[in-house]
Design an enzyme around this catalytic site. Structure first.
Site, short mmCIF file in Angstrom:
data_model
loop_
_atom_site.label_atom_id
_atom_site.label_comp_id
_atom_site.label_asym_id
_atom_site.label_seq_id
_atom_site.Cartn_x
_atom_site.Cartn_y
_atom_site.Cartn_z
N GLU A 119 0.57 -0.57 -4.74
CA GLU A 119 -0.44 0.44 -5.03
C GLU A 119 0.18 1.79 -4.77
OE1 GLU A 119 -3.82 3.14 -3.55
OE2 GLU A 119 -1.95 2.57 -2.60
N ASP B 231 0.32 -2.08 4.48
CA ASP B 231 1.48 -1.21 4.70
C ASP B 231 2.70 -2.02 5.09
OD1 ASP B 231 -0.01 1.18 4.34
OD2 ASP B 231 -0.79 1.01 6.39
N GLU C 136 -3.74 4.31 -8.43
CA GLU C 136 -5.00 4.92 -7.99
C GLU C 136 -5.05 6.37 -8.42
OE1 GLU C 136 -5.99 4.97 -3.74
OE2 GLU C 136 -7.53 6.44 -4.22
N LYS D 126 -6.13 9.87 -8.01
CA LYS D 126 -6.53 10.60 -6.80
C LYS D 126 -6.74 12.06 -7.19
CE LYS D 126 -5.98 8.91 -2.76
NZ LYS D 126 -6.98 8.07 -2.08
N HIS E 241 -0.64 11.37 -2.08
CA HIS E 241 -1.93 10.98 -1.53
C HIS E 241 -2.81 12.14 -1.11
CE1 HIS E 241 -4.79 9.64 1.57
NE2 HIS E 241 -4.86 8.53 0.86
N HIS F 152 0.83 -1.21 0.00
CA HIS F 152 0.00 0.00 0.00
C HIS F 152 0.87 1.26 0.00
CE1 HIS F 152 -2.83 2.84 2.27
NE2 HIS F 152 -3.36 2.68 1.08
N ARG F 153 0.64 2.13 -0.98
CA ARG F 153 1.44 3.36 -1.16
C ARG F 153 2.94 3.02 -1.20
NH1 ARG F 153 -1.60 7.36 3.26
NH2 ARG F 153 -3.71 6.56 2.88
N ASP G 131 -0.63 6.30 -5.41
CA ASP G 131 -1.62 7.33 -5.73
C ASP G 131 -1.01 8.33 -6.70
OD1 ASP G 131 -3.53 6.48 -3.56
OD2 ASP G 131 -1.80 7.01 -2.33
#
Ligand code: G3P
Ligand code: MG
Length: 237
Positions: free
Chosen positions: A36, A231, A111, A113, A51, A9-10, A38
């Site tokens: 992933e 994370d 993603e 954003k 983000h 994540h991120r 943003d």
């Protein structure tokens, strides 16, 4: 499976500053296949990995991201807030991130954003960057909470799409069909078993964010969830 059972994540947000090149490298070092990130736009129209609408939390600067040009952003430190080990880390452009991801042979859930930027321009920038990077379809999935962004993206790209929801809306199938989505992404803490079954029965792959505990990950797996955004993949066992 379209993605993987654990998606960073991120980047891997518990282990390196989110949405940075250091985070992408860390994910690869840990052996993750999918991450992933943003993407949003600066005021000058440059697409960057970020983000929040504001830069306060994850950089040395203050104020709205959209009030910055790329030159201004390049003076900011996007690593020290996380740890002095990452001092001097920069906010990467989408092109810089895609270049490293390709070099490391990682797969990407990008993603969109919007954070109130120009949606049409964001989609145009992303489509152009993905085409220029010659990202393979199997290693890419584009998602967003913003349905209009996905509709605009679908009009310009045949890449795989995931519909991203906080909790599942009543018209989720209509939205998914409208953009020919292959996956549904929902907040793990809002998902109920019945909804998970409904999504799976409709033929979609199901991914949940953000899961940093093994008990929750195991429960979701029992419900048929295909993978989780995490994370810290190490805690999932
Ligand atoms: O794409 C899954 C997850 O990243 C959505 O929430 O706020 O972390 O972008 P957020
Ligand atoms: Mg995200």
């Amino acid at each position: 499976m379209l993605m993987d059972s654990a998606i960073g994540h991120r980047g891997v947000a518990a282990l390196a500053p989110e949405n940075t090149l250091a985070g992408i490298q860390k994910a690869a070092d840990l052996g993750l296949k999918w991450i992933e990130l943003d993407v949003t736009l600066l005021g000058d129209g440059t697409s960057v990995m970020f983000h929040d609408p504001r830069i306060n939390r994850t950089t040395s600067g203050r104020g709205h991201l959209k009030n910055n040009t790329l030159d201004q952003l390049s003076t900011l430190d996007a690593g020290s807030w996380f740890s002095s080990d990452f001092a001097g880390e920069k906010v990467p452009t989408l092109i810089e991130a895609l270049t490293l991801i390709k070099k490391l042979n990682l797969s990407l859930n990008l993603e969109l954003k919007p954070n109130r930027c120009d949606l049409k321009l964001l989609v145009e920038e992303v489509v152009a960057a993905l085409e220029a990077a010659e990202f393979s379809d199997e290693q890419l999935l584009v998602s967003s909470f913003n349905h209009k962004a996905l509709v605009l993206f679908r009009a310009k790209s045949g890449s795989r799409i995931g519909c991203l929801f906080e909790s599942l809306p009543r018209n989720w199938k209509h939205k998914a069909r409208q953009v020919d989505a292959k996956t549904i992404h929902v907040n793990a803490r809002k998902l109920k078993e019945k909804k998970a079954l409904e999504i799976k029965d409709a033929g979609y792959e199901l991914y949940c964010y953000t899961v940093n505990d093994k008990v929750l990950a195991d429960q979701l797996k029992d419900w048929g969830v295909d993978g989780v955004f995490t994370d810290n993949p190490g805690v999932l066992g």
